[in-house]
Design a protein around this motif. Sequence first.
Motif, PDB file in Angstrom:
ATOM      1  N   THR A 150       0.852  -1.197   0.000  1.00 44.23           N
ATOM      2  CA  THR A 150       0.000   0.000   0.000  1.00 44.23           C
ATOM      3  C   THR A 150       0.878   1.233   0.000  1.00 44.23           C
ATOM      4  O   THR A 150       1.932   1.261   0.630  1.00 44.23           O
ATOM      5  N   THR A 151       0.429   2.232  -0.729  1.00 39.59           N
ATOM      6  CA  THR A 151       1.157   3.497  -0.818  1.00 39.59           C
ATOM      7  C   THR A 151       0.425   4.557  -0.023  1.00 39.59           C
ATOM      8  O   THR A 151      -0.779   4.768  -0.200  1.00 39.59           O
ATOM      9  N   THR A 152       1.108   5.204   0.869  1.00 39.77           N
ATOM     10  CA  THR A 152       0.503   6.270   1.655  1.00 39.77           C
ATOM     11  C   THR A 152       0.348   7.520   0.797  1.00 39.77           C
ATOM     12  O   THR A 152       1.320   7.959   0.173  1.00 39.77           O
ATOM     13  N   PRO A 153      -0.869   8.071   0.694  1.00 39.06           N
ATOM     14  CA  PRO A 153      -1.067   9.262  -0.127  1.00 39.06           C
ATOM     15  C   PRO A 153      -0.182  10.410   0.355  1.00 39.06           C
ATOM     16  O   PRO A 153       0.071  10.574   1.551  1.00 39.06           O
ATOM     17  N   ALA A 154       0.307  11.194  -0.600  1.00 40.29           N
ATOM     18  CA  ALA A 154       1.130  12.347  -0.242  1.00 40.29           C
ATOM     19  C   ALA A 154       0.294  13.346   0.548  1.00 40.29           C
ATOM     20  O   ALA A 154      -0.878  13.572   0.250  1.00 40.29           O
ATOM     21  N   LYS A 155       0.893  13.929   1.545  1.00 37.36           N
ATOM     22  CA  LYS A 155       0.201  14.896   2.367  1.00 37.36           C
ATOM     23  C   LYS A 155      -0.090  16.146   1.557  1.00 37.36           C
ATOM     24  O   LYS A 155       0.768  16.666   0.839  1.00 37.36           O
ATOM     25  N   LYS A 156      -1.308  16.616   1.661  1.00 36.96           N
ATOM     26  CA  LYS A 156      -1.685  17.836   0.953  1.00 36.96           C
ATOM     27  C   LYS A 156      -1.054  19.023   1.659  1.00 36.96           C
ATOM     28  O   LYS A 156      -1.303  19.270   2.844  1.00 36.96           O
ATOM     29  N   ARG A 157      -0.251  19.764   0.940  1.00 35.88           N
ATOM     30  CA  ARG A 157       0.542  20.827   1.560  1.00 35.88           C
ATOM     31  C   ARG A 157      -0.179  22.171   1.569  1.00 35.88           C
ATOM     32  O   ARG A 157       0.263  23.097   2.262  1.00 35.88           O
ATOM     33  N   TYR A 158      -1.229  22.309   0.827  1.00 38.82           N
ATOM     34  CA  TYR A 158      -1.912  23.605   0.767  1.00 38.82           C
ATOM     35  C   TYR A 158      -3.194  23.582   1.604  1.00 38.82           C
ATOM     36  O   TYR A 158      -3.803  22.539   1.826  1.00 38.82           O
ATOM     37  N   LYS A 159      -3.574  24.769   2.061  1.00 43.13           N
ATOM     38  CA  LYS A 159      -4.843  24.943   2.769  1.00 43.13           C
ATOM     39  C   LYS A 159      -5.567  26.128   2.143  1.00 43.13           C
ATOM     40  O   LYS A 159      -4.965  27.186   1.934  1.00 43.13           O
ATOM     41  N   ARG A 193     -12.138  36.094  -3.373  1.00 41.30           N
ATOM     42  CA  ARG A 193     -10.893  35.322  -3.422  1.00 41.30           C
ATOM     43  C   ARG A 193     -10.713  34.501  -2.143  1.00 41.30           C
ATOM     44  O   ARG A 193     -11.083  34.929  -1.057  1.00 41.30           O
ATOM     45  N   TYR A 194     -10.085  33.329  -2.318  1.00 39.42           N
ATOM     46  CA  TYR A 194      -9.779  32.444  -1.190  1.00 39.42           C
ATOM     47  C   TYR A 194      -8.269  32.482  -0.940  1.00 39.42           C
ATOM     48  O   TYR A 194      -7.487  32.139  -1.843  1.00 39.42           O
ATOM     49  N   PRO A 195      -7.818  32.865   0.256  1.00 37.67           N
ATOM     50  CA  PRO A 195      -6.382  32.838   0.536  1.00 37.67           C
ATOM     51  C   PRO A 195      -5.881  31.404   0.622  1.00 37.67           C
ATOM     52  O   PRO A 195      -6.597  30.511   1.087  1.00 37.67           O
ATOM     53  N   VAL A 196      -4.668  31.179   0.151  1.00 37.80           N
ATOM     54  CA  VAL A 196      -4.081  29.838   0.163  1.00 37.80           C
ATOM     55  C   VAL A 196      -2.724  29.897   0.855  1.00 37.80           C
ATOM     56  O   VAL A 196      -1.907  30.777   0.576  1.00 37.80           O
ATOM     57  N   THR A 197      -2.515  28.956   1.766  1.00 38.72           N
ATOM     58  CA  THR A 197      -1.196  28.809   2.382  1.00 38.72           C
ATOM     59  C   THR A 197      -0.592  27.491   1.902  1.00 38.72           C
ATOM     60  O   THR A 197      -1.308  26.524   1.644  1.00 38.72           O
ATOM     61  N   VAL A 198       0.721  27.482   1.764  1.00 35.25           N
ATOM     62  CA  VAL A 198       1.461  26.271   1.434  1.00 35.25           C
ATOM     63  C   VAL A 198       2.467  26.039   2.548  1.00 35.25           C
ATOM     64  O   VAL A 198       3.255  26.934   2.869  1.00 35.25           O
ATOM     65  N   ASP A 199       2.425  24.887   3.170  1.00 23.76           N
ATOM     66  CA  ASP A 199       3.254  24.605   4.344  1.00 23.76           C
ATOM     67  C   ASP A 199       3.033  25.666   5.420  1.00 23.76           C
ATOM     68  O   ASP A 199       3.961  26.122   6.082  1.00 23.76           O
ATOM     69  N   ALA A 253      -8.603  24.043 -13.899  1.00 18.12           N
ATOM     70  CA  ALA A 253      -9.881  23.333 -14.045  1.00 18.12           C
ATOM     71  C   ALA A 253     -10.750  23.412 -12.791  1.00 18.12           C
ATOM     72  O   ALA A 253     -11.976  23.452 -12.886  1.00 18.12           O
ATOM     73  N   ASP A 254     -10.129  23.397 -11.602  1.00 18.29           N
ATOM     74  CA  ASP A 254     -10.901  23.440 -10.370  1.00 18.29           C
ATOM     75  C   ASP A 254     -10.069  24.084  -9.268  1.00 18.29           C
ATOM     76  O   ASP A 254      -8.902  24.444  -9.471  1.00 18.29           O
ATOM     77  N   ARG A 255     -10.665  24.225  -8.102  1.00 14.43           N
ATOM     78  CA  ARG A 255      -9.990  24.937  -7.007  1.00 14.43           C
ATOM     79  C   ARG A 255      -8.734  24.205  -6.534  1.00 14.43           C
ATOM     80  O   ARG A 255      -7.745  24.835  -6.170  1.00 14.43           O
ATOM     81  N   HIS A 256      -8.780  22.884  -6.534  1.00 17.52           N
ATOM     82  CA  HIS A 256      -7.633  22.129  -6.042  1.00 17.52           C
ATOM     83  C   HIS A 256      -6.458  22.194  -7.022  1.00 17.52           C
ATOM     84  O   HIS A 256      -5.297  22.273  -6.601  1.00 17.52           O
ATOM     85  N   ALA A 257      -6.758  22.188  -8.314  1.00 16.16           N
ATOM     86  CA  ALA A 257      -5.690  22.349  -9.297  1.00 16.16           C
ATOM     87  C   ALA A 257      -5.067  23.739  -9.189  1.00 16.16           C
ATOM     88  O   ALA A 257      -3.842  23.904  -9.314  1.00 16.16           O
ATOM     89  N   ALA A 258      -5.896  24.747  -8.908  1.00  9.54           N
ATOM     90  CA  ALA A 258      -5.384  26.108  -8.753  1.00  9.54           C
ATOM     91  C   ALA A 258      -4.493  26.215  -7.523  1.00  9.54           C
ATOM     92  O   ALA A 258      -3.412  26.809  -7.558  1.00  9.54           O
ATOM     93  N   ALA A 259      -4.937  25.613  -6.411  1.00 11.28           N
ATOM     94  CA  ALA A 259      -4.138  25.655  -5.186  1.00 11.28           C
ATOM     95  C   ALA A 259      -2.851  24.858  -5.343  1.00 11.28           C
ATOM     96  O   ALA A 259      -1.783  25.272  -4.870  1.00 11.28           O
ATOM     97  N   GLN A 260      -2.928  23.715  -6.012  1.00  7.52           N
ATOM     98  CA  GLN A 260      -1.728  22.902  -6.218  1.00  7.52           C
ATOM     99  C   GLN A 260      -0.716  23.632  -7.088  1.00  7.52           C
ATOM    100  O   GLN A 260       0.499  23.465  -6.914  1.00  7.52           O
ATOM    101  N   HIS A 261      -1.191  24.457  -8.005  1.00  9.03           N
ATOM    102  CA  HIS A 261      -0.273  25.241  -8.835  1.00  9.03           C
ATOM    103  C   HIS A 261       0.559  26.180  -7.965  1.00  9.03           C
ATOM    104  O   HIS A 261       1.746  26.413  -8.236  1.00  9.03           O
ATOM    105  N   LEU A 262      -0.038  26.709  -6.901  1.00  8.00           N
ATOM    106  CA  LEU A 262       0.714  27.578  -5.994  1.00  8.00           C
ATOM    107  C   LEU A 262       1.796  26.782  -5.260  1.00  8.00           C
ATOM    108  O   LEU A 262       2.874  27.317  -4.966  1.00  8.00           O
ATOM    109  N   VAL A 263       1.529  25.511  -4.972  1.00  8.24           N
ATOM    110  CA  VAL A 263       2.560  24.649  -4.376  1.00  8.24           C
ATOM    111  C   VAL A 263       3.751  24.544  -5.317  1.00  8.24           C
ATOM    112  O   VAL A 263       4.924  24.660  -4.904  1.00  8.24           O
ATOM    113  N   THR A 264       3.470  24.335  -6.593  1.00 11.01           N
ATOM    114  CA  THR A 264       4.533  24.232  -7.594  1.00 11.01           C
ATOM    115  C   THR A 264       5.355  25.510  -7.654  1.00 11.01           C
ATOM    116  O   THR A 264       6.591  25.471  -7.750  1.00 11.01           O
TER     117      THR A 264
END
Length: 263
Positions: A6-15, A24-30, A58-69
Amino acid sequence: MTTTTTTTPAKKRYKIGTRGASGRYPVTVDDKPSGDIHRFHGEWYARPHGHTNESRHADRHAAAQHLVTLVDSGDVDPNAPAAAESADVGGVVPWLSGRMQPTRRNIISAGIALARVAELAWTPQDENGATAPYPGSDNPWDLTCGLCGKTVKRWWSHLRGRNGDPTPRPAYRHKGCIDFEDQAAKVAALIGEPPTACPCHETDHPTTAEDVDRLLNLAERARRADDTDALRPLLAQLLGPCPASSARAESMKTFLPQPKPKN
């Protein structure tokens, strides 16, 4: 013997934080400020902290993940000052957001929305009395209540009702308005019976499907030619305030895509 790995899912780093007054929704990373995201006209946009540029997703999670990148690439400085909130980009006319291209479909959507909020005794304007342009169905819209004079943010997607029922959601107007039991009667007294033909003197607003279609076609040609001088008066006819805006909107509805018949 079979071994299952089993593979443990990567921890979501953004909130994603709570939506602010601007939508607008503020986003924090780590747990560090990294930018904000917002939805506009059915799509999501990400804006890095300290920047004004935005990217579409495409969606809010893809937008937030882009900020992680961007954080991992070093393009975001959490210590930089947050970008100032900017006012709506000025459009060709004050009734349509500058973020919305004046396409045939957007003009029709705006005309229908502007007519309906007038029927419900709302005025599209902000707290300073400036015209608040139609922002699309899923974005906050500054509307001033005709019953009590208070300016609040509402969404056209809520005001138009759903599934063929035009009743706004929620049925009450806003916190602090007059008593709910008195609202319908006061709206009816304020609005009265709208005329079916334009009574305006300075601008001839269309109310028949034939005239609406003719002006929409002219507006589309002007838009494609990037002829703002020709486009502006056409949009004033199609979107400008008019006592007969309800009749204009009914004609506009005839040009909406028709639902496919059920088998």
